[in-house]
Design a protein around this motif. Sequence first.
Motif, PDB file in Angstrom:
ATOM      1  N   LYS A   2       5.097 -13.888  52.270  1.00 21.47           N
ATOM      2  CA  LYS A   2       3.904 -13.185  52.758  1.00 21.47           C
ATOM      3  C   LYS A   2       4.284 -11.869  53.433  1.00 21.47           C
ATOM      4  CE  LYS A   2      -0.552 -13.294  53.299  1.00 21.47           C
ATOM      5  NZ  LYS A   2      -1.425 -13.195  52.155  1.00 21.47           N
ATOM      6  N   GLU A  52       4.833  -9.388  50.710  1.00 17.73           N
ATOM      7  CA  GLU A  52       3.540  -8.983  50.148  1.00 17.73           C
ATOM      8  C   GLU A  52       2.875  -7.926  51.018  1.00 17.73           C
ATOM      9  OE1 GLU A  52       1.230 -12.583  49.749  1.00 17.73           O
ATOM     10  OE2 GLU A  52       2.806 -13.556  48.589  1.00 17.73           O
ATOM     11  N   ARG A  86       0.670 -11.663  45.263  1.00 18.47           N
ATOM     12  CA  ARG A  86       1.542 -12.826  45.413  1.00 18.47           C
ATOM     13  C   ARG A  86       2.472 -12.984  44.206  1.00 18.47           C
ATOM     14  NH1 ARG A  86      -1.199 -18.497  46.416  1.00 18.47           N
ATOM     15  NH2 ARG A  86      -2.515 -17.052  47.542  1.00 18.47           N
TER      16      ARG A  86
END
Length: 86
Positions: free
Chosen positions: A22, A25, A32
């Motif tokens: 995450k 990202e 994702r």
Amino acid sequence: VKGWTMGFIYRMQEKGLEVYQKDIELEFNLRRASASETLSKLESMDLIERISSEKDKRIKKIFTNSLLRFVKSVAKITKKFNRKNK
């Protein structure tokens, strides 16, 4: 993107912070699937390893290979130490 990702992971770990997909990202504004593909390529090149979080097995911590070797060696030493002191 792979080079930038490695640099990001390394810098975060140098600060003592855990890195998750995450984080990649958000840092690089990736979907994702794109982040996962980048991490899979780095993993296949043996540059990183993803290890399940102790708190939530669905989440994987990302380690650079040099840090991973250190973490594994400390775990091995700790395990030996604990066996000797039982």
